[in-house]
Write a protein that holds these residues in place. Structure first.
Motif, mmCIF file in Angstrom:
data_model
loop_
_atom_site.group_PDB
_atom_site.id
_atom_site.type_symbol
_atom_site.label_atom_id
_atom_site.label_comp_id
_atom_site.label_asym_id
_atom_site.label_seq_id
_atom_site.Cartn_x
_atom_site.Cartn_y
_atom_site.Cartn_z
ATOM 1 N N LEU A 251 -58.940 -15.660 -18.473
ATOM 2 C CA LEU A 251 -58.258 -15.280 -17.237
ATOM 3 C C LEU A 251 -58.618 -15.963 -16.038
ATOM 4 O O LEU A 251 -59.786 -16.142 -15.930
ATOM 5 N N GLU A 252 -57.673 -16.846 -15.457
ATOM 6 C CA GLU A 252 -58.029 -17.496 -14.203
ATOM 7 C C GLU A 252 -57.494 -16.617 -12.923
ATOM 8 O O GLU A 252 -58.193 -16.546 -11.916
ATOM 9 N N THR A 253 -56.342 -15.694 -13.333
ATOM 10 C CA THR A 253 -56.194 -14.597 -12.362
ATOM 11 C C THR A 253 -56.034 -13.401 -13.235
ATOM 12 O O THR A 253 -56.090 -13.348 -14.303
ATOM 13 N N GLY A 254 -55.989 -12.319 -12.218
ATOM 14 C CA GLY A 254 -55.888 -11.021 -12.913
ATOM 15 C C GLY A 254 -54.550 -10.413 -12.606
ATOM 16 O O GLY A 254 -54.539 -9.313 -11.667
ATOM 17 N N ARG A 255 -53.584 -10.683 -13.044
ATOM 18 C CA ARG A 255 -52.169 -9.911 -12.653
ATOM 19 C C ARG A 255 -51.933 -8.690 -13.758
ATOM 20 O O ARG A 255 -52.667 -8.760 -14.788
ATOM 21 N N THR A 256 -51.037 -7.904 -13.349
ATOM 22 C CA THR A 256 -50.884 -6.738 -14.223
ATOM 23 C C THR A 256 -50.200 -7.204 -15.360
ATOM 24 O O THR A 256 -49.315 -8.103 -15.682
ATOM 25 N N HIS A 257 -50.807 -6.625 -16.690
ATOM 26 C CA HIS A 257 -50.330 -6.927 -18.152
ATOM 27 C C HIS A 257 -50.259 -8.661 -18.398
ATOM 28 O O HIS A 257 -49.556 -8.985 -19.001
ATOM 29 N N GLN A 258 -51.404 -9.331 -17.358
ATOM 30 C CA GLN A 258 -51.201 -10.829 -17.797
ATOM 31 C C GLN A 258 -51.241 -11.544 -19.150
ATOM 32 O O GLN A 258 -50.190 -12.087 -19.357
ATOM 33 N N ILE A 259 -52.229 -11.060 -19.908
ATOM 34 C CA ILE A 259 -52.299 -11.543 -21.110
ATOM 35 C C ILE A 259 -50.763 -11.378 -21.987
ATOM 36 O O ILE A 259 -50.196 -12.060 -22.800
ATOM 37 N N ARG A 260 -50.587 -10.151 -22.136
ATOM 38 C CA ARG A 260 -49.372 -9.694 -22.764
ATOM 39 C C ARG A 260 -47.983 -10.362 -22.361
ATOM 40 O O ARG A 260 -47.406 -10.660 -23.120
ATOM 41 N N VAL A 261 -47.768 -10.458 -21.034
ATOM 42 C CA VAL A 261 -46.752 -10.975 -20.747
ATOM 43 C C VAL A 261 -46.780 -12.485 -20.950
ATOM 44 O O VAL A 261 -45.492 -12.980 -21.128
ATOM 45 N N HIS A 262 -47.881 -13.226 -20.521
ATOM 46 C CA HIS A 262 -47.693 -14.633 -20.918
ATOM 47 C C HIS A 262 -47.794 -14.996 -22.322
ATOM 48 O O HIS A 262 -46.955 -15.907 -22.428
ATOM 49 N N MET A 263 -48.345 -14.337 -23.191
ATOM 50 C CA MET A 263 -48.245 -14.577 -24.673
ATOM 51 C C MET A 263 -46.963 -14.318 -25.236
ATOM 52 O O MET A 263 -46.300 -15.046 -25.855
ATOM 53 N N LYS A 264 -46.250 -13.197 -24.647
ATOM 54 C CA LYS A 264 -45.007 -13.265 -24.895
ATOM 55 C C LYS A 264 -43.911 -14.154 -24.365
ATOM 56 O O LYS A 264 -42.989 -14.488 -25.127
ATOM 57 N N HIS A 265 -44.153 -14.502 -23.195
ATOM 58 C CA HIS A 265 -43.410 -15.815 -22.510
ATOM 59 C C HIS A 265 -43.432 -17.091 -23.553
ATOM 60 O O HIS A 265 -42.314 -17.621 -23.409
ATOM 61 N N ILE A 266 -44.582 -17.139 -24.313
ATOM 62 C CA ILE A 266 -44.705 -18.632 -25.029
ATOM 63 C C ILE A 266 -44.326 -18.201 -26.503
ATOM 64 O O ILE A 266 -44.274 -19.017 -27.546
ATOM 65 N N GLY A 267 -43.602 -17.109 -26.746
ATOM 66 C CA GLY A 267 -43.219 -16.520 -28.029
ATOM 67 C C GLY A 267 -44.167 -16.003 -28.975
ATOM 68 O O GLY A 267 -43.880 -15.867 -30.032
ATOM 69 N N HIS A 268 -45.237 -15.283 -28.362
ATOM 70 C CA HIS A 268 -46.242 -14.709 -29.197
ATOM 71 C C HIS A 268 -46.494 -13.379 -28.855
ATOM 72 O O HIS A 268 -47.855 -13.406 -28.267
#
Length: 354
Positions: A251-268
């Protein structure tokens, strides 16, 4: 230090403090800094403001000042303020804590699954912070939240995420750590099992995160425009299972559900992340045997497969770099072993048929 911001509990980002910047007007008469801040923070007591200034939550032109400092026109005042000052009372509870490290200034704890970090609507007891409050009060019976806001909580992780958290035991340590989180100098590495075969060996996801337009308990990625807050996640593939992939996320930033949202964003989407649709088959067949296998995995790891594995920061007192690592918990390890066995058996079957 707290400011009354109307933000629902689930929208609180990983970092508990945020940076507020004020510029003193040209026509401002000399005024004590504590009084100047109190005028601008509705409901904040003078004593609370003074404690925050003494602890280092506030700087003037980049320097820490005393309460009797007189503000001047053009001064830049930076305040580290609680993002969501949830005034729910923290009732001390004798809850066992997995303490990885502790000294007079900080402690590092390893959070188990299915435990909320701090009290809020629907979770008033049984949280990690209830246990931390009890632990700290055994050492210092006179401790109150007025002296140590939120009992030293400076960041958080989701209920179903396991792993490391650093807790400040003094307000000075809290201010020091809060600044490190804001400046992105804290090292945080997570391991996650995600659906699908991640194409690149490593990469960076950069997309704003904001509340989902339709599903208000979820968050979504917004690549362009001014919607949401800027967020950056770096990822690297650790192991491939064809249907799923084990990745490391930094994590470079700490947003709510960041990993969960970002990984879904790229289809995973994360494996068994029911809030984001990861609790159903997203890669593979719908045949009965495969479905039974996946359901067995869901039963073993009945949560989002995400673990805060490593945590590194500068000690607030010694100024030495500290680094901690938490082993991946058994529920995720067991699922990884099942995927290894399944993929190996599948490959063997294909070879025999070939």
């Amino acid at each position: 230090m707290a400011e009354d911001l109307d933000i629902p509990q689930e929208e609180t980002p990983d970092e508990v403090y945020e940076r507020k910047v004020y510029h003193v007007d040209k026509g401002q008469e000399p005024m004590r800094i504590d009084k100047w801040v109190q005028i601008r923070l509705e409901g904040a007591s003078r004593n609370k403001i003074q404690n925050a200034i003494e602890a280092g939550f506030l700087t003037v032109n980049g320097k820490q000042e005393k309460n009797n400092y007189k503000v001047r026109p053009g001064d830049e005042i930076v305040l580290m303020s609680l993002v969501n000052p949830d005034y729910t009372e923290v009732k001390p509870e004798n809850i066992p804590l997995n303490i990885v490290y502790e000294d007079d200034a900080i402690m590092v704890v390893n959070k188990p699954p299915n435990m909320v970090v701090h009290p809020g609507v629907g979770n008033y007891t049984g949280t990690l912070l209830n246990g931390i409050a009890y632990h700290l009060l055994q050492q210092n019976p006179g401790l109150v939240e007025e002296d140590l806001p939120r009992y030293g909580l400076v960041h958080r992780i989701d209920k179903n995420t396991t792993g490391l958290l650093v807790i400040a035991k003094t307000s000075e340590a809290a201010a020091h750590l809060a600044k490190q989180f804001f400046n992105h100098t804290v090292s945080r590495k997570y391991v996650a099992l995600v659906w699908g075969d991640v194409e690149q060996e490593e990469g960076t996801i950069e997309a704003h995160i904001a509340r989902h337009e339709r599903f208000r308990k979820q968050f979504a990625a917004y690549p362009e425009g001014e919607v949401g807050k800027h967020a950056i996640t770096h990822y690297k593939v650790l192991e491939r299972f064809h249907y799923t992939t084990l990745v490391e996320c930094v994590l470079e930033t700490g947003r709510t559900h960041q990993i969960r949202v970002h990984m879904k964003h790229i289809g995973h989407t994360l494996f068994n992340d029911w809030e984001y649709g990861g609790d159903r088959i997203l890669k593979g067949t719908v045949y009965t045997k495969y479905k039974q296998f996946v359901d067995n995995c869901f039963d073993i790891c009945s949560r989002c497969a995400l673990h805060a594995k490593t945590l590194g920061f500068i000690h607030p007192v010694t100024q030495k770099e500290m680094f901690f690592e938490s082993p991946v918990p058994d529920d995720i390890l067991q699922v990884l072993d099942k995927w290894r066995t399944y993929v190996k058996a599948k490959a063997s079957q294909i070879n025999q048929e070939g």
